[in-house]
Design a protein around this motif. Structure first.
Motif, PDB file in Angstrom:
ATOM      1  N   VAL A   1       0.668  -1.345   0.193  1.00 46.26           N
ATOM      2  CA  VAL A   1       0.001  -0.049  -0.027  1.00 46.26           C
ATOM      3  C   VAL A   1       0.887   1.235  -0.149  1.00 46.26           C
ATOM      4  CG1 VAL A   1      -2.040  -1.044   1.248  1.00 46.26           C
ATOM      5  CG2 VAL A   1      -0.006  -0.014   2.571  1.00 46.26           C
ATOM      6  N   ARG A   2       0.112   2.196  -0.660  1.00 45.11           N
ATOM      7  CA  ARG A   2       1.065   3.517  -0.182  1.00 45.11           C
ATOM      8  C   ARG A   2       0.577   4.051   1.233  1.00 45.11           C
ATOM      9  NH1 ARG A   2      -0.996   3.832  -5.550  1.00 45.11           N
ATOM     10  NH2 ARG A   2       0.544   3.963  -7.164  1.00 45.11           N
ATOM     11  N   LEU A   3       1.746   4.608   1.669  1.00 41.97           N
ATOM     12  CA  LEU A   3       1.714   5.028   3.124  1.00 41.97           C
ATOM     13  C   LEU A   3       2.124   6.490   3.439  1.00 41.97           C
ATOM     14  CD1 LEU A   3       0.850   3.793   5.721  1.00 41.97           C
ATOM     15  CD2 LEU A   3       3.136   3.394   6.383  1.00 41.97           C
ATOM     16  N   TRP A   4       1.178   7.452   3.567  1.00 45.45           N
ATOM     17  CA  TRP A   4       1.568   8.880   3.975  1.00 45.45           C
ATOM     18  C   TRP A   4       1.882   8.950   5.636  1.00 45.45           C
ATOM     19  CZ3 TRP A   4      -0.901   7.521  -0.307  1.00 45.45           C
ATOM     20  CH2 TRP A   4      -0.633   8.403  -1.400  1.00 45.45           C
ATOM     21  N   THR A   5       3.106   9.310   5.842  1.00 46.15           N
ATOM     22  CA  THR A   5       3.345   9.216   7.290  1.00 46.15           C
ATOM     23  C   THR A   5       3.187  10.776   7.818  1.00 46.15           C
ATOM     24  OG1 THR A   5       5.784   9.413   7.027  1.00 46.15           O
ATOM     25  CG2 THR A   5       4.767   7.231   7.266  1.00 46.15           C
TER      26      THR A   5
ATOM     27  N   PHE B   1      -2.409  -3.343  12.427  1.00 41.37           N
ATOM     28  CA  PHE B   1      -1.314  -3.505  11.484  1.00 41.37           C
ATOM     29  C   PHE B   1       0.042  -3.430  11.786  1.00 41.37           C
ATOM     30  CE2 PHE B   1      -5.417  -1.608   9.903  1.00 41.37           C
ATOM     31  CZ  PHE B   1      -6.075  -2.520   9.003  1.00 41.37           C
ATOM     32  N   GLU B   2       0.663  -4.302  11.236  1.00 45.67           N
ATOM     33  CA  GLU B   2       2.141  -4.335  11.567  1.00 45.67           C
ATOM     34  C   GLU B   2       2.670  -4.215  10.092  1.00 45.67           C
ATOM     35  OE1 GLU B   2       5.502  -7.647  12.733  1.00 45.67           O
ATOM     36  OE2 GLU B   2       3.881  -7.992  13.528  1.00 45.67           O
ATOM     37  N   VAL B   3       3.568  -3.008  10.349  1.00 46.60           N
ATOM     38  CA  VAL B   3       4.422  -2.725   9.164  1.00 46.60           C
ATOM     39  C   VAL B   3       5.607  -3.585   8.937  1.00 46.60           C
ATOM     40  CG1 VAL B   3       5.788  -0.804   7.712  1.00 46.60           C
ATOM     41  CG2 VAL B   3       3.572  -0.322   9.084  1.00 46.60           C
ATOM     42  N   THR B   4       5.757  -4.625   8.110  1.00 43.26           N
ATOM     43  CA  THR B   4       6.840  -5.483   7.723  1.00 43.26           C
ATOM     44  C   THR B   4       7.914  -4.759   7.118  1.00 43.26           C
ATOM     45  OG1 THR B   4       5.812  -6.500   5.994  1.00 43.26           O
ATOM     46  CG2 THR B   4       5.402  -7.388   8.047  1.00 43.26           C
ATOM     47  N   HIS B   5       7.645  -3.842   5.857  1.00 35.74           N
ATOM     48  CA  HIS B   5       8.537  -3.559   5.219  1.00 35.74           C
ATOM     49  C   HIS B   5       7.921  -2.200   4.624  1.00 35.74           C
ATOM     50  CE1 HIS B   5      11.762  -3.681   2.035  1.00 35.74           C
ATOM     51  NE2 HIS B   5      10.767  -3.195   1.324  1.00 35.74           N
TER      52      HIS B   5
ATOM     53  N   VAL C   1       6.030   3.190   0.362  1.00 39.28           N
ATOM     54  CA  VAL C   1       5.199   1.906  -0.159  1.00 39.28           C
ATOM     55  C   VAL C   1       5.500   1.011   1.116  1.00 39.28           C
ATOM     56  CG1 VAL C   1       5.222   0.116  -1.659  1.00 39.28           C
ATOM     57  CG2 VAL C   1       5.479   2.395  -2.558  1.00 39.28           C
ATOM     58  N   ALA C   2       4.458   0.433   1.675  1.00 40.96           N
ATOM     59  CA  ALA C   2       4.468  -0.196   2.750  1.00 40.96           C
ATOM     60  C   ALA C   2       3.816  -1.737   2.647  1.00 40.96           C
ATOM     61  CB  ALA C   2       3.877   0.181   4.152  1.00 40.96           C
ATOM     62  N   THR C   3       4.479  -2.715   3.358  1.00 45.48           N
ATOM     63  CA  THR C   3       4.070  -3.967   3.417  1.00 45.48           C
ATOM     64  C   THR C   3       3.507  -4.244   4.952  1.00 45.48           C
ATOM     65  OG1 THR C   3       5.413  -4.836   1.528  1.00 45.48           O
ATOM     66  CG2 THR C   3       4.542  -6.471   2.877  1.00 45.48           C
ATOM     67  N   LEU C   4       2.031  -4.749   4.751  1.00 48.03           N
ATOM     68  CA  LEU C   4       1.586  -5.074   6.083  1.00 48.03           C
ATOM     69  C   LEU C   4       1.296  -6.494   6.448  1.00 48.03           C
ATOM     70  CD1 LEU C   4      -1.170  -2.021   5.830  1.00 48.03           C
ATOM     71  CD2 LEU C   4       1.041  -1.937   6.751  1.00 48.03           C
TER      72      LEU C   4
ATOM     73  N   ALA D   1      -5.465  -5.134  -0.301  1.00 49.33           N
ATOM     74  CA  ALA D   1      -4.882  -3.734   0.032  1.00 49.33           C
ATOM     75  C   ALA D   1      -5.653  -2.532  -0.375  1.00 49.33           C
ATOM     76  CB  ALA D   1      -3.575  -3.790  -0.818  1.00 49.33           C
ATOM     77  N   GLU D   2      -6.467  -2.894  -1.297  1.00 46.35           N
ATOM     78  CA  GLU D   2      -7.614  -1.779  -1.746  1.00 46.35           C
ATOM     79  C   GLU D   2      -8.656  -1.420  -0.930  1.00 46.35           C
ATOM     80  OE1 GLU D   2      -8.964  -3.549  -5.570  1.00 46.35           O
ATOM     81  OE2 GLU D   2      -7.452  -2.314  -6.789  1.00 46.35           O
ATOM     82  N   ARG D   3      -9.009  -2.693   0.059  1.00 50.70           N
ATOM     83  CA  ARG D   3      -9.880  -2.056   1.069  1.00 50.70           C
ATOM     84  C   ARG D   3      -9.563  -1.347   2.138  1.00 50.70           C
ATOM     85  NH1 ARG D   3     -11.483  -7.547  -0.607  1.00 50.70           N
ATOM     86  NH2 ARG D   3     -10.120  -8.688   1.208  1.00 50.70           N
TER      87      ARG D   3
END
Length: 173
Positions: free
Chosen positions: A20-24, A47-51, A60-63, A72-74
Motif C-alpha cells: 500500500v501507499r503510506l503517508w506518514t 496492522f504491523e508494518v513489515t517492510h 510503499v509499505a507491506t503490512l 490492500a484496496e480495502r
C-alpha cells in the motif's frame, strides 16, 4: 491507555502483492516501523508494518497479513494510530498537534474564542480549527503569525486574528 495519535494514512494499493501507499505524519517517515503495531482510531484493527521503501512523495509499505491487491484496496483511507505514550518526548518548546486538541483558544488580549477542535493539513500547510461557543468553526492558518503562543501547561493557545476576521460581524450580512 494514552490517547491515540494519528501517525499515518493508508493510500491506494501498490502493485499486486498487497503493498500500500503510506503517508506518514511523523518527523522521520521511516519511524512508522518503530512504534509497534499501528491501529485504527477505535482500536478494532491492528496492522504491523513489515517492510517500507521510499516512493516519490510517500512510502510503499507491506503490512503483515495483507497479501493481495484486493486486500490492500480495502484499506485505502484508513488512518493509523499509536498511543501517545509510544511517541518520543518533546523538547520544552515542542508539542504534538494532538496535544493542542481541547485547549482554550484566546486572543492576544485574553478574550476567549473557543476551543481547538482539530489541526488539519489539506496539502498547503497546517490549519487550526477553532470551535467557538456558538456559531461556525473558524479555520485559520497554523503559523507563527496567527498562533504566536502555545501554552500546553496553561491549557491555551493564543490566536492573533487576521483583520478581516476580527472585524467581521456575520449578523450584519
Amino acid at each position: 491507555m494514552a490517547a491515540p495519535v494519528c501517525i499515518a494514512r493508508i493510500g491506494a494499493a501498490h502493485g499486486v502483492r498487497g503493498a500500500v501507499r503510506l503517508w506518514t505524519f511523523t518527523e522521520d517517515p521511516w519511524a512508522v516501523k518503530d512504534y509497534g503495531p499501528l491501529m485504527t482510531r477505535d482500536g478494532s484493527r491492528q496492522f504491523e508494518v513489515t517492510h517500507v521503501r521510499e516512493a516519490k512523495d510517500h512510502l510503499v509499505a507491506t503490512l503483515k497479513g495483507i497479501a493481495t491487491r484486493d486486500e490492500a484496496e480495502r484499506l485505502n483511507g484508513i488512518e493509523l494510530y499509536v498511543p501517545r505514550d509510544r511517541l518520543p518526548d518533546t523538547e520544552d518548546d515542542e508539542y504534538y498537534h494532538a496535544d493542542l486538541i481541547g485547549l482554550a483558544a484566546v486572543t492576544a488580549a485574553g478574550e476567549p474564542l473557543g476551543r481547538v477542535l482539530a489541526i488539519h493539513n489539506f496539502g498547503a500547510g497546517d490549519i487550526i480549527e477553532i470551535a467557538p461557543p456558538a456559531g461556525a468553526t473558524m479555520l485559520l492558518p497554523f503559523s507563527n503569525a496567527v498562533v504566536p503562543e502555545v501554552d500546553i501547561a496553561g491549557g491555551r493557545v493564543v490566536i492573533d486574528l487576521p483583520d478581516q476576521i476580527e472585524g467581521d460581524d456575520p449578523s450584519a450580512a
